[in-house]
Design a protein around this motif. Structure first.
Motif, PDB file in Angstrom:
ATOM      1  N   SER A   1       0.805  -1.225   0.000  1.00  0.00           N
ATOM      2  CA  SER A   1       0.000   0.000   0.000  1.00  0.00           C
ATOM      3  C   SER A   1       0.835   1.271   0.000  1.00  0.00           C
ATOM      4  N   ALA A   2       2.158   1.133  -0.147  1.00  0.00           N
ATOM      5  CA  ALA A   2       3.052   2.296  -0.250  1.00  0.00           C
ATOM      6  C   ALA A   2       2.944   3.212   0.964  1.00  0.00           C
ATOM      7  N   GLN A   3       2.930   2.628   2.143  1.00  0.00           N
ATOM      8  CA  GLN A   3       2.941   3.417   3.365  1.00  0.00           C
ATOM      9  C   GLN A   3       4.374   3.580   3.857  1.00  0.00           C
ATOM     10  N   ILE A   4       4.600   4.592   4.653  1.00  0.00           N
ATOM     11  CA  ILE A   4       5.937   4.831   5.197  1.00  0.00           C
ATOM     12  C   ILE A   4       6.416   3.571   5.926  1.00  0.00           C
ATOM     13  N   PRO A   5       7.634   3.086   5.649  1.00  0.00           N
ATOM     14  CA  PRO A   5       8.709   3.698   4.856  1.00  0.00           C
ATOM     15  C   PRO A   5       8.818   3.174   3.427  1.00  0.00           C
TER      16      PRO A   5
END
Length: 642
Positions: free
Chosen positions: A231-235
């Protein structure tokens, strides 16, 4: 009814096989019609299942076992599908939004020579996502999980003649593989403690206390890592903006209804496991809060239209992870549904705009487009309003309000002595809503209003206009299935996906609802003051920072944005690429040296062997007889000794 469930996956998968086996004999438009029809049949099949579900002809959960994958002592896995309210919602999102995107792509990819390959990859993408959402076994789910990752690599790098596109595809592949390895480790960890990875059995083992706290926490943390990467969340946020290198329908499919929401679906499906791992829930909420703020700040200083929408996707996914972290998986799932509609609408509108302004993506080189494309302007404004959560008139308001209400009540527990404040998280989420309205209406005013800088050409064909109209309708009215109690006692969505857990809706203070309604309106108003008036505060060119660098309130946020430029996964991707190239060069040199040495030795052996053979084959009969006698003697000696 049970026989219909596999057909939901079979239709797009069959279209993929036909397109790929045709070896280019099916032309682009024909391939598009075939792919769109297949996804449409999948949507119709899902509609029949939903009708049977609503009428009571189908009782959930409906299980269909296709075959047994493996059986070893102490463990078994099956390829099986299951239908329940959550999977039914995901089927509707994937097939309906996917059908509209495929229909749009027929017009968008009409002139591309590789459109048949494009539609083959797109239908395979949809089939893999349907396997993911229907799987009743986590190993079967992992097949769909890897399938969408493979298809995203193929679609992001679709125009492979450009080095930037192939680099973006590799970056997405490497980054998501990190999460996939973590997820596989989590599955193996759970497999060591259970006899099967059937989702229902696993959740029953969690509630029955059959798994130790260490196993639950460890496996939940590993699964969370896999979901964060997908989901392309940090990091792991760096790969998604670069994925804009692919065709616009690909961006809409990846960012709206499929790949990036797979992590949200996984966590919602396994909410019982994560509820038993409270520290992981708190980490999830904190990461979601940080991601939504950082991504919103980054979107505020972008000048590329598609990258603004990409960072917006990351920010909205942060809202979903925040809701999951406070235990409101129903709110996260509802926002997933509304987000699929309005974000697909925004991406498809962006594709029309970019195509008609000679593939220009810089919003500062646009302006005044509402005079030339009023229909696209109306559709984009509807999508922007839903993204900003304008009150009452957009679907995004109801789903985001549901998240804000849940976050206000939430108290994520990191340790017994450290509890995250739900009120503090609510304040951060509300500030994120202000930033969302600010950056999306900045985009609206710079692209559609003001001075004309680019005159668009051509017209929008009906095959691209119809999906825009359908998605605009959904972006307005799909939110009416779930409303705050102070507006109307309508809770159809939560009672459908979780009739036992959400039957009671506590009364919230009215000022919470008013704060959530006023904030996006205020953000839109600030955007109009800064960029929308005939004499705006700033219309700086992109080189000066996108027109926000001169604004005092935004200056502190630019420091936060800097962490997205030098993030760890991006550095790891670059290092991995450098190591891969260096290793390839070393292996090439070693291979050349080995081949050269082998060739020299082979030639030498050939020459020496020829000399020996020449001396042996000299035409003298006595020499031949002697060799025969010597060979016979050696054979007799070997036989006697053995």
């Amino acid at each position: 009814m049970a026989a219909l469930l596999p057909l939901v996956v079979v239709w797009p998968l069959a279209a993929t096989v036909i397109v790929f086996l045709s070896a280019g004999r099916i032309k682009g438009r024909s391939a598009g019609i075939l792919a769109t029809g297949a996804v449409g049949l999948s949507a119709m099949t899902g509609g029949v299942l939903a009708a049977g579900f609503m009428s009571g002809a189908v009782t959930y959960p409906l299980h269909v076992i296709l075959w047994e994958w493996m059986r070893v002592p102490g463990f078994s896995a099956t390829i099986a599908f299951a239908l329940d309210p959550v999977s039914l919602v995901m089927i509707a999102v994937v097939t309906i939004v996917g059908f509209l995107i495929h229909l749009y792509a027929i017009g968008y990819m009409a002139a591309d020579p590789g459109s048949a390959r494009f539609f083959g990859c797109m239908t395979l993408f949809v089939a893999a996502m349907l396997v993911l959402v229907l799987a009743s076994d986590l190993l079967c789910l992992f097949i769909g999980w890897e399938g969408v990752g493979l298809c995203s690599y193929l679609l992001i790098g679709f125009w492979y003649d450009s080095p930037a596109n192939t680099a973006a595809a590799r970056k997405a592949f490497y980054t998501t593989r990190i999460g996939d390895v973590a997820m596989l480790c989590g599955l193996l960890l759970m497999a060591t403690a259970t006899t099967s990875l059937q989702i229902d059995g696993l959740l029953f083992a969690v509630t029955a206390g059959q798994l130790s706290p260490a196993v639950m926490t460890g496996s939940a943390l590993l699964l969370l890592t896999g979901a964060l990467a997908k989901s392309a969340q940090i990091p792991f946020q760096s790969w998604l903006p670069d994925a804009m290198a692919g065709p616009t329908p690909t961006s809409a499919l990846i960012h709206a209804a499929t790949m990036v929401t797979a992590g949200v679906y996984l966590l919602a499906r396994l909410h019982g496991l994560f509820a038993a791992a409270a520290p992981v829930m708190a980490i999830m909420a904190a990461i979601g809060m940080l991601t939504l703020l950082v991504a919103a700040c980054t979107a505020l200083v972008q000048s590329d239209l598609k990258r603004i929408l990409a960072w917006s996707t990351i920010s909205q996914l942060g809202y979903m992870y925040l809701a999951l972290g406070v235990g409101a998986w129903q709110a996260a799932l509802f926002h997933l549904v509304t987000h699929a509609c309005f974000k697909a609408l925004l991406f498809l509108c962006a594709g029309v705009i970019i195509a008609r302004v000679d593939h220009e993506q810089d919003i500062f080189r646009m302006g005044g487009l509402r005079r030339f494309m009023p229909g696209v302007t109306a559709a984009f404004v509807i999508g922007a309003g839903a993204l900003a959560a304008l009150p009452l008139v957009t679907a995004g308001f109801y789903s985001k309000e549901m998240i804000l209400s849940a976050v206000w009540r939430g108290q994520p527990v990191l340790t017994p002595d450290f509890i995250l404040s739900g009120h503090l998280l609510w304040g951060g989420a509300l500030f994120g809503a202000l930033l969302t309205a600010l950056y999306i209406f900045r985009c609206v005013f710079l692209v559609f209003y003001g001075q004309e800088k680019t005159v668009p050409t051509g017209r929008t064909p009906w095959v691209m206009a119809v999906p825009l109209g359908c998605l605009a309708f959904l972006s307005v009215f799909v939110g009416c299935i779930e409303m705050p109690g102070d507006i109307a006692p309508v809770h159809l969505f939560t009672r459908f996906v979780d009739p036992a857990g959400m039957a009671f809706h506590p009364h919230e203070p009215v000022w919470l609802l008013l704060a959530g309604a006023i904030t996006p309106v205020a953000g839109a108003g600030i955007a109009w003051i800064v960029w929308g008036r005939s004499r705006p505060v700033t219309r700086a060119i992109p080189e000066t920072g996108g027109g926000t660098g001169d604004l005092l309130p935004v200056m502190p946020l630019r420091f936060v944005v800097r962490i997205t430029r030098y993030d760890l996964p991006d550095r790891l991707d670059a290092a991995a690429g450098w190591m891969t190239r260096a290793t390839s060069r070393m292996m090439m040199r070693a291979r050349r040296a080995v081949v050269h040495l082998a060739a020299e030795r082979t030639a030498m052996v050939g020459r020496e062997g020829t000399v020996v053979l020449v001396r042996m084959q000299n035409g003298r009969v006595r020499w031949y007889a002697g060799w025969i006698v010597a060979g016979l003697g050696a054979a007799l000696a070997w036989a006697m000794l053995s």
